[in-house]
Scaffold this motif. Structure first.
Motif, PDB file in Angstrom:
ATOM      1  N   SER A   1       0.830  -1.212   0.000  1.00  0.00           N
ATOM      2  CA  SER A   1       0.000   0.000   0.000  1.00  0.00           C
ATOM      3  C   SER A   1       0.858   1.252   0.000  1.00  0.00           C
ATOM      4  N   ARG A   2       1.949   1.225   0.798  1.00  0.00           N
ATOM      5  CA  ARG A   2       2.837   2.392   0.845  1.00  0.00           C
ATOM      6  C   ARG A   2       3.530   2.609  -0.493  1.00  0.00           C
ATOM      7  N   ARG A   3       3.962   1.519  -1.134  1.00  0.00           N
ATOM      8  CA  ARG A   3       4.609   1.639  -2.443  1.00  0.00           C
ATOM      9  C   ARG A   3       3.632   2.171  -3.485  1.00  0.00           C
ATOM     10  N   ASN A   4       2.396   1.690  -3.441  1.00  0.00           N
ATOM     11  CA  ASN A   4       1.389   2.134  -4.402  1.00  0.00           C
ATOM     12  C   ASN A   4       1.060   3.612  -4.206  1.00  0.00           C
ATOM     13  N   ALA A   5       0.992   4.017  -2.925  1.00  0.00           N
ATOM     14  CA  ALA A   5       0.678   5.420  -2.630  1.00  0.00           C
ATOM     15  C   ALA A   5       1.794   6.348  -3.058  1.00  0.00           C
ATOM     16  N   ALA A   6       3.031   5.817  -3.084  1.00  0.00           N
ATOM     17  CA  ALA A   6       4.174   6.657  -3.429  1.00  0.00           C
ATOM     18  C   ALA A   6       4.351   6.818  -4.925  1.00  0.00           C
ATOM     19  N   ARG A   7       3.604   6.079  -5.710  1.00  0.00           N
ATOM     20  CA  ARG A   7       3.724   6.221  -7.160  1.00  0.00           C
ATOM     21  C   ARG A   7       3.330   7.619  -7.612  1.00  0.00           C
ATOM     22  N   LYS A   8       3.970   8.099  -8.628  1.00  0.00           N
ATOM     23  CA  LYS A   8       3.705   9.434  -9.137  1.00  0.00           C
ATOM     24  C   LYS A   8       2.760   9.365 -10.338  1.00  0.00           C
ATOM     25  N   ILE A   9       1.897  10.377 -10.439  1.00  0.00           N
ATOM     26  CA  ILE A   9       1.024  10.485 -11.602  1.00  0.00           C
ATOM     27  C   ILE A   9       1.883  10.832 -12.812  1.00  0.00           C
ATOM     28  N   THR A  10       1.820  10.012 -13.840  1.00  0.00           N
ATOM     29  CA  THR A  10       2.683  10.212 -15.005  1.00  0.00           C
ATOM     30  C   THR A  10       2.034  11.048 -16.106  1.00  0.00           C
ATOM     31  N   GLU A  11       0.693  11.089 -16.103  1.00  0.00           N
ATOM     32  CA  GLU A  11       0.016  11.783 -17.210  1.00  0.00           C
ATOM     33  C   GLU A  11      -1.414  12.153 -16.810  1.00  0.00           C
ATOM     34  N   VAL A  12      -1.852  13.305 -17.290  1.00  0.00           N
ATOM     35  CA  VAL A  12      -3.253  13.689 -17.156  1.00  0.00           C
ATOM     36  C   VAL A  12      -3.872  13.608 -18.545  1.00  0.00           C
ATOM     37  N   LYS A  13      -4.936  12.834 -18.667  1.00  0.00           N
ATOM     38  CA  LYS A  13      -5.585  12.657 -19.960  1.00  0.00           C
ATOM     39  C   LYS A  13      -7.027  13.139 -19.868  1.00  0.00           C
ATOM     40  N   ILE A  14      -7.384  14.066 -20.763  1.00  0.00           N
ATOM     41  CA  ILE A  14      -8.725  14.635 -20.768  1.00  0.00           C
ATOM     42  C   ILE A  14      -9.482  14.097 -21.984  1.00  0.00           C
ATOM     43  N   GLN A  15     -10.642  13.529 -21.740  1.00  0.00           N
ATOM     44  CA  GLN A  15     -11.458  12.952 -22.805  1.00  0.00           C
ATOM     45  C   GLN A  15     -12.842  13.590 -22.786  1.00  0.00           C
TER      46      GLN A  15
END
Length: 238
Positions: free
Chosen positions: A25-39
């Motif tokens: 859970s800690r590793r998953n929470a530490a992941r960074k958002i790599t992209e914002v995609k608007i549809q």
């Protein structure tokens, strides 16, 4: 005292599972958002730009790589997007590959009101501001104000959902005693609709008249067509 190794083993396994889950859970929470995609769910971004949506999300290229995704409050982002005057509904979520997706449903205009104040009337029977980036091809309505929206809305939805009417009607004007007139795209005669009532019968009568007049090649012979009377169409020749 006899030691129950089965209990000890079970406790150890449980502790290991809890540790692994917490670590994951800690590793998953530490992941960074790599992209914002608007549809845009209902076609092109006609009334709101991707840049405007990005500003409302308060997420840019720098913060995406520096912030953990646990700080992203999806519900707050959706509520923020929903406040935009051109957005009907927003759905924001995160994908397993660390992308922030924003599905945007824009408001859809049915008609444009022209007068002291100009605005659109949308599919929810609400006042909608004009767009600075796109002009919708919808009927032009004159002689009404915002308070008249509930009255004219049934006619607008009828036009929107009827292929024949949508192809031919380009303008709607309100006159005295709440009587309405319709302007056509090609033909130069005006259609006196009268009050917005008994629409089904009035439209049925008009279609029957149009079909007959076109067959007889007499559509250009009239300057006025009235649908105000029950079960009949009254025409005035040029």
């Amino acid at each position: 005292m006899k030691v129950n190794w089965n209990y000890i083993k079970a406790f150890a396994i449980l502790a290991l599972v809890v540790f692994l889950y917490s670590f994951s859970s800690r590793r998953n929470a530490a992941r960074k958002i790599t992209e914002v995609k608007i549809q845009f769910t209902n076609g092109e971004n006609l009334y709101v730009t991707e840049n405007a949506v990005n500003k409302l999300l308060i997420v840019n290229a720098d913060t995406l790589h520096n912030e953990g995704k646990e700080i992203i409050d999806l519900k707050t982002l959706e509520n923020t997007l929903d406040t935009h005057e051109m957005i009907k509904e927003a759905d924001v979520f995160l994908t397993v590959d660390k992308k922030l997706i924003a599905n945007i449903t824009q408001r859809k205009p049915l008609a444009r009101v022209y007068g002291r104040e100009s605005f659109y009337i949308d599919t929810q029977s609400k006042k909608m501001p004009l767009s600075k980036i796109y002009s919708a091809r919808v009927p032009l309505v004159t002689g009404i104000t915002e308070k008249d929206i509930p009255q004219v809305y049934p006619l607008l939805t009828k036009i929107e959902n009827d292929k024949f009417l949508k192809e031919h009607i380009t303008s709607i004007s309100k006159g005295k005693e709440e009587n309405y007139k319709l302007g056509l795209r090609v033909l130069d005669f005006e259609v006196e609709l009268g009050k917005i009532e008994n629409l089904e019968q009035k439209i049925k009568n008009f279609k029957a008249f149009y079909k007959k007049a076109m067959k007889d090649k007499k559509l250009n012979a009239y300057r006025r067509v009235s649908l105000q009377f029950d079960n009949q169409v009254v025409c005035t020749k040029k």
